[in-house]
Design an enzyme around this catalytic site. Structure first.
Site, PDB file in Angstrom:
ATOM      1  N   GLY A  54      -0.858  11.364  -4.409  1.00 13.67           N
ATOM      2  CA  GLY A  54      -1.771  10.545  -5.206  1.00 13.67           C
ATOM      3  C   GLY A  54      -3.012  11.341  -5.567  1.00 13.67           C
ATOM      4  O   GLY A  54      -3.160  12.501  -5.134  1.00 13.67           O
ATOM      5  N   ASP A  55      -3.873  10.740  -6.362  1.00 10.76           N
ATOM      6  CA  ASP A  55      -5.137  11.378  -6.765  1.00 10.76           C
ATOM      7  C   ASP A  55      -4.925  12.716  -7.475  1.00 10.76           C
ATOM      8  O   ASP A  55      -5.765  13.610  -7.376  1.00 10.76           O
ATOM      9  CB  ASP A  55      -6.067  11.617  -5.544  1.00 10.76           C
ATOM     10  N   LYS A 105      -4.021  11.698 -12.416  1.00 12.94           N
ATOM     11  CA  LYS A 105      -3.092  11.004 -13.328  1.00 12.94           C
ATOM     12  C   LYS A 105      -3.831  10.219 -14.390  1.00 12.94           C
ATOM     13  O   LYS A 105      -3.345  10.046 -15.488  1.00 12.94           O
ATOM     14  CB  LYS A 105      -2.195  10.032 -12.548  1.00 12.94           C
ATOM     15  N   ASN A 160      -4.635  -0.619  -4.552  1.00 15.42           N
ATOM     16  CA  ASN A 160      -4.844   0.574  -3.732  1.00 15.42           C
ATOM     17  C   ASN A 160      -5.003   1.792  -4.639  1.00 15.42           C
ATOM     18  O   ASN A 160      -5.523   2.816  -4.241  1.00 15.42           O
ATOM     19  CB  ASN A 160      -3.672   0.791  -2.746  1.00 15.42           C
ATOM     20  N   ALA A 161      -4.545   1.667  -5.889  1.00 17.42           N
ATOM     21  CA  ALA A 161      -4.652   2.771  -6.846  1.00 17.42           C
ATOM     22  C   ALA A 161      -6.060   2.807  -7.429  1.00 17.42           C
ATOM     23  O   ALA A 161      -6.773   1.812  -7.415  1.00 17.42           O
ATOM     24  CB  ALA A 161      -3.657   2.579  -7.968  1.00 17.42           C
ATOM     25  N   GLY A 162      -6.421   3.945  -7.939  1.00 18.82           N
ATOM     26  CA  GLY A 162      -7.702   4.047  -8.626  1.00 18.82           C
ATOM     27  C   GLY A 162      -7.609   5.156  -9.646  1.00 18.82           C
ATOM     28  O   GLY A 162      -7.414   6.312  -9.287  1.00 18.82           O
ATOM     29  N   HIS A 163      -7.656   4.797 -10.923  1.00 21.93           N
ATOM     30  CA  HIS A 163      -7.612   5.803 -11.982  1.00 21.93           C
ATOM     31  C   HIS A 163      -8.993   5.933 -12.601  1.00 21.93           C
ATOM     32  O   HIS A 163      -9.572   4.937 -13.015  1.00 21.93           O
ATOM     33  CB  HIS A 163      -6.652   5.375 -13.101  1.00 21.93           C
ATOM     34  N   ARG A 196      11.256 -12.146   2.164  1.00 26.15           N
ATOM     35  CA  ARG A 196      11.553 -13.362   1.389  1.00 26.15           C
ATOM     36  C   ARG A 196      10.655 -14.550   1.754  1.00 26.15           C
ATOM     37  O   ARG A 196      11.093 -15.676   1.783  1.00 26.15           O
ATOM     38  CB  ARG A 196      13.050 -13.728   1.524  1.00 26.15           C
ATOM     39  N   GLN A 237      -0.357   6.090  -7.207  1.00 30.99           N
ATOM     40  CA  GLN A 237      -0.073   6.826  -5.960  1.00 30.99           C
ATOM     41  C   GLN A 237       0.689   8.138  -6.271  1.00 30.99           C
ATOM     42  O   GLN A 237       0.402   8.749  -7.269  1.00 30.99           O
ATOM     43  CB  GLN A 237       0.698   5.969  -4.952  1.00 30.99           C
TER      44      GLN A 237
HETATM   45  P1  IMP Z   1      -1.814   1.525   1.423  1.00 28.46           P
HETATM   46  O1  IMP Z   1      -1.143   1.795   0.116  1.00 28.46           O
HETATM   47  O2  IMP Z   1      -3.195   0.923   1.274  1.00 28.46           O
HETATM   48  O3  IMP Z   1      -0.953   0.762   2.374  1.00 28.46           O
HETATM   49  O4  IMP Z   1      -2.080   2.936   2.143  1.00 28.46           O
HETATM   50  C1  IMP Z   1      -1.016   3.750   2.631  1.00 28.46           C
HETATM   51  C2  IMP Z   1      -1.316   5.224   2.403  1.00 28.46           C
HETATM   52  O5  IMP Z   1      -1.277   5.501   1.004  1.00 28.46           O
HETATM   53  C3  IMP Z   1      -2.702   5.667   2.870  1.00 28.46           C
HETATM   54  O6  IMP Z   1      -2.613   7.013   3.322  1.00 28.46           O
HETATM   55  C4  IMP Z   1      -3.534   5.612   1.613  1.00 28.46           C
HETATM   56  O7  IMP Z   1      -4.656   6.461   1.673  1.00 28.46           O
HETATM   57  C5  IMP Z   1      -2.514   6.086   0.592  1.00 28.46           C
HETATM   58  N1  IMP Z   1      -2.775   5.630  -0.784  1.00 28.46           N
HETATM   59  C6  IMP Z   1      -2.504   4.413  -1.312  1.00 28.46           C
HETATM   60  N2  IMP Z   1      -2.850   4.377  -2.607  1.00 28.46           N
HETATM   61  C7  IMP Z   1      -3.326   5.594  -2.915  1.00 28.46           C
HETATM   62  C8  IMP Z   1      -3.790   6.180  -4.129  1.00 28.46           C
HETATM   63  O8  IMP Z   1      -3.850   5.577  -5.192  1.00 28.46           O
HETATM   64  N3  IMP Z   1      -4.191   7.492  -4.026  1.00 28.46           N
HETATM   65  C9  IMP Z   1      -4.110   8.190  -2.878  1.00 28.46           C
HETATM   66  N4  IMP Z   1      -3.667   7.685  -1.740  1.00 28.46           N
HETATM   67  C10 IMP Z   1      -3.277   6.400  -1.748  1.00 28.46           C
END
Ligand code: IMP
Length: 422
Positions: free
Chosen positions: A12-13, A16, A38-41, A142, A223
């Site tokens: 990730g990061d 993208k 959880n994503a950040g663009h 489910r 991710q």
């Molecule tokens: P979760 O997705 O919040 O359950 O996190 C699980 C793992 O994925 C952790 O190590 C997070 O730091 C990582 N993670 C989730 N989303 C991202 C993303 O967009 N960029 C980077 N790492 C991510």
């Protein structure tokens, strides 16, 4: 009419946001197929900086249709806030659609995410704390709540009652935490449900229509491959399939429709959260990459761990995504380094290993060293004009990954890139 996918080829990061923004410009429809907020663009348009967590980056182009597919998990509160923030900045959301069968991240998911991390202690995953894992757990078990069940109110009320019968048992008996009430859960979500509900539809039909009308569809990955629940560094992964296969299940699109799959990789490597990272640099070069590359998480603000590019892991990403090309980002961050190392294989118990399907603390990286360059390359738009050592670095990566590098990122702005004619 093309159907293109962009996925993260690392943890990730990878930058993208910038590549997806470029791809979105050429598409009619932009779709997210997995993950959640959880994503950040980060997308930089002129002097404006946009941080998108759930809404596809195509939204910054008014004429595009933007879709959150069924594979995404949705936090209505955060999504509504993101939508309001965009509207305040003049972004039009008329063409934004949310799948009616996507699953909802509920308040207890966020609570459980944090409680479980605390319970694990030193074994924690380092999640973003957004409730992603528990939401996908409930989907597979489910007992999840889907977007189509947020309305009418009586249905939502019934769904929360059923859910809390189970979730409160877990909260109280497993974690010794306070139970939640239907009233508080409903109250927390009501305003945001009203905000998002006009955008909810059957996106599977919408995307099929778009395809039949000859529209170009772009699938925006979040991710990265090494965070994939199947292909990542399990258990230090997210709970979805951010790889190319996730498009078929997460956006209701058959594999026969896909034309190109671009993997985005940084010219070095970073990771947030816990888990093995064989090429990690815990020295001044790691600091240099973190500072110069502004390597801090968009979603959590956490400093990212930095290290050298890892070719066995990149080859894994090429393989499991069927990558047709690579976008190599942040090449400019490497300017000023005397030497640049690339991990080409590992040593494990005295044996050389060049192909892997994951990673491990036991992998001892074996490096090839490349000469660096000093020039500022942010203004360069043609491959031929790059410093010789930078060209050699890129050409070696495509040779080792056996995949063409089609786009090279040389700076944060969407214009700061080199496009190569393959
Ligand atoms: P979760 O997705 O919040 O359950 O996190 C699980 C793992 O994925 C952790 O190590 C997070 O730091 C990582 N993670 C989730 N989303 C991202 C993303 O967009 N960029 C980077 N790492 C991510």
């Amino acid at each position: 009419m093309t159907h293109n996918i962009v996925v993260g080829a690392q943890w990730g990061d990878e930058g993208k946001g910038k590549i997806t923004d470029m791809m979105a410009r050429e598409a009619d429809v932009v779709v997210r197929f997995g993950g959640g907020n959880n994503a950040g663009h980060t997308v930089i348009v002129g002097d404006e900086k946009y941080e998108l967590h759930q809404v596809p980056s195509g939204i910054l182009y008014p004429e595009k249709m933007c879709v959150l597919g069924n594979g995404v998990v949705i936090d209505p509160v955060e999504l509504a806030a993101e939508m309001e923030g965009l509207e305040k900045r003049g972004v039009d959301l008329d063409n934004f659609y949310i799948s009616n069968t996507a699953h909802v991240i509920m308040p207890y998911h966020k609570k459980l995410d944090r409680l479980e991390e605390k319970r694990k202690g030193s074994e924690k995953i380092g999640t973003t704390g957004k409730g992603i894992g528990p939401a996908y757990t409930d989907k597979v078990a489910r007992r999840g709540i889907r977007v189509c069940e947020l309305l009418p109110e009586e249905i939502f009320q019934e769904k929360i009652e059923q859910a809390l019968d189970y979730q409160n048992l877990v909260l109280e008996k497993v974690y010794q935490a306070e139970p939640m009430t239907v009233k508080e859960v409903k109250a927390e979500y009501q305003a945001s449900i009203d905000k998002i509900s006009d955008h909810v539809t059957d996106t599977s039909i919408l995307l099929d229509q778009a395809h039949r009308e000859g529209k170009s569809v772009f699938f925006e990955g979040a991710q990265g491959t090494l965070l994939d629940i199947d292909y990542g560094s399990y258990p230090f992964v997210t709970s979805s399939n951010p790889t190319a296969g996730g498009v078929c299940t997460g956006a209701a699109v058959g594999p026969t429709l896909i034309d190109r799959v671009i993997g985005v990789a940084k010219a070095y490597l970073t990771r947030v959260g816990e888990g093995p990272f064989p090429t990690e640099l815990q020295d001044e070069i790691g600091e240099f990459l973190r500072d110069k590359g502004h390597e801090y998480g968009v979603t959590t603000g956490r400093p990212r761990r930095c290290g050298w590019l890892d070719i066995p892991l990149l080859r894994h990403a090429v393989r499991v995504n069927g990558l047709t090309g690579l976008a190599l980002t942040k090449l400019d961050v490497l300017s000023g380094l005397e030497e640049i190392k690339v991990c080409t294989s590992y040593q494990v118990n005295g044996k050389k290993i060049a192909e892997v399907s994951g990673t491990s603390e036991e992998y001892q990286p074996q490096y090839e060293t490349f000469a660096g360059w000093d020039e500022d390359i942010t203004g360069i738009r043609k491959f031929a004009q790059l410093p010789e050592n930078a060209k050699k670095y890129v050409e070696s990566i495509e040779k080792m990954a056996e995949t063409p590098v089609e786009i090279i990122g040389v700076g944060p702005d969407r214009k700061e890139a080199i496009y190569r004619q393959q």
